[in-house]
Design a protein around this motif. Structure first.
Motif, PDB file in Angstrom:
ATOM      1  N   ASN A  76      -6.278   2.398   1.428  1.00  0.00           N
ATOM      2  CA  ASN A  76      -7.171   3.558   1.339  1.00  0.00           C
ATOM      3  C   ASN A  76      -7.998   3.566   0.056  1.00  0.00           C
ATOM      4  O   ASN A  76      -9.176   3.920   0.078  1.00  0.00           O
ATOM      5  CB  ASN A  76      -6.349   4.851   1.415  1.00  0.00           C
ATOM      6  N   ARG A 135      -6.487   5.462   9.500  1.00  0.00           N
ATOM      7  CA  ARG A 135      -5.768   6.637   9.991  1.00  0.00           C
ATOM      8  C   ARG A 135      -4.541   6.212  10.815  1.00  0.00           C
ATOM      9  O   ARG A 135      -3.469   6.814  10.712  1.00  0.00           O
ATOM     10  CB  ARG A 135      -6.691   7.512  10.845  1.00  0.00           C
ATOM     11  N   ASN A 138      -1.954   4.703   8.434  1.00  0.00           N
ATOM     12  CA  ASN A 138      -1.353   5.770   7.625  1.00  0.00           C
ATOM     13  C   ASN A 138      -0.260   6.491   8.400  1.00  0.00           C
ATOM     14  O   ASN A 138       0.810   6.779   7.852  1.00  0.00           O
ATOM     15  CB  ASN A 138      -2.433   6.765   7.190  1.00  0.00           C
ATOM     16  N   SER A 281      -5.565  10.396   1.588  1.00  0.00           N
ATOM     17  CA  SER A 281      -4.690   9.361   2.124  1.00  0.00           C
ATOM     18  C   SER A 281      -3.972   8.593   1.023  1.00  0.00           C
ATOM     19  O   SER A 281      -2.842   8.147   1.210  1.00  0.00           O
ATOM     20  CB  SER A 281      -5.510   8.386   2.984  1.00  0.00           C
TER      21      SER A 281
END
Length: 343
Positions: A76, A135, A138, A281
């Motif tokens: 990130n 995303r 994560n 993030s």
């Protein structure tokens, strides 16, 4: 709820939200120690004549939480965020400078056209795909982090709360701990609906023309939401349904505002939402660590009176209405109890 109690609990939550920055250095050592002690107890039990399942006799290598956190930060911050910085502050200015040298007298508006084309290409072929991919990664990494921490601290801050009747029934009947697939999906969809409407509510407040007041109210919303996200990894693993999770947040709103405040401030620092998303993030894994290290004040322990504050009531009402459209009866009733004596 008086001002002193609010400030004290907000300050406690703020300080405890920073524990993850410290515990990242020794979390793997702690996990390995706990799992080793557990394995030694299993061997001791077997040597004493107790029957032990074969799968418990195999020593499992402890997961590396710090590695997952570093991976999340690297993807990130090191790749995605740095690529944005390099493009806008290095690559794009160089391209525009080269074009200016090659074309000393460009057509009017040529620079703006090049700027828009480069932004479109960069956003379409790099920003959007990488943003979606990060995303997904994560979600997997954050769940792995929470699972590893939960293995060594399964009862973390569970004793802090008096739960609803549904949780009390589960405590009395261990066979009810395992949820069916329909219950899991219902709870997940219901929680996502609440979170979405609460985020929309925060966005609406941020758009109101009240200057700093709109920013403060919106930031308080985000603080509660980020605290809920972090503690939800623990509470969901403890099989606390959506209603119980909201009650726990409402049991001490100042504490959870303080807990989510650092991340809310950092992730709102930039005008571009994608950069704010990158900052979120990068830092959120540390908030998960902090949630496992945190020690929230007992609900209802204040001599100043109840700390219950139904901040989720509006979105709960809307969520109930939405769920009522799709199904006549939900497995999880969403009204929240304002009176702590009924909890």
């Amino acid at each position: 709820m008086d001002a002193k109690f609010f400030i004290e609990n907000l300050f406690i939550g703020f300080l405890q939200s920073l524990k993850g920055l410290r515990s990242i250095w020794n979390v793997d050592v702690l996990i390995e120690k706990k799992l080793t002690e557990r394995y030694e107890r299993v061997l001791e039990a077997r040597s004493n004549g107790y029957r032990v399942p074969n799968h418990r006799l195999k020593y499992k290598k402890p997961p590396k939480v710090a590695k997952k956190v570093v991976q999340s930060c690297f993807i990130n911050g090191g790749i995605f965020l740095m690529s944005i910085v390099v493009f806008y502050w290095v690559f794009l200015p160089i391209v525009l400078w080269v074009l200016q040298v090659i074309l000393p007298r460009p057509v009017a508006g040529f620079r703006d056209v090049v700027d828009h084309v480069m932004n479109f290409l960069f956003g379409s072929f790099w920003i959007i795909p990488v943003y979606i991919a990060t995303r997904v990664f994560n979600c997997l990494w954050w769940q792995d982090i929470a699972d590893a921490l939960y293995k060594v601290r399964p009862n973390v801050n569970n004793h802090q709360y008096r739960t609803s009747s549904l949780s009390s029934d589960r405590d009395a009947s261990p066979e009810l701990v395992k949820w069916s697939l329909s219950m899991l999906l219902t709870d997940m969809c219901y929680a996502i609906t609440i979170d979405t409407f609460f985020l929309i509510q925060a966005t609406i407040f941020s758009l109101l023309p009240f200057g700093i007041l709109s920013f403060v109210i919106s930031t308080l919303h985000l603080s509660l939401l980020y605290a809920l996200y972090a503690f939800e990894y623990i509470w969901w693993a403890q099989r606390c349904d959506a209603k119980d999770r909201m009650i726990r947040i409402q049991s001490n709103v100042p504490y959870f505002i303080g807990f989510g405040l650092p991340l809310a401030l950092v992730s709102s620092a930039h005008d571009w939402p994608i950069i704010n998303g990158c900052l979120y993030s990068v830092l959120f894994p540390f908030l998960i660590l902090s949630a496992f290290e945190a020690n929230p004040p007992l609900n209802g322990n204040s001599t100043k009176g109840s700390t219950q504050f139904p901040v989720f009531t509006p979105v709960i009402t809307i969520s109930e209405f939405v769920f009522g459209i799709f199904r006549k009866r939900s497995n999880f009733k969403a009204y929240l109890v304002s009176d702590p004596d009924t909890m």
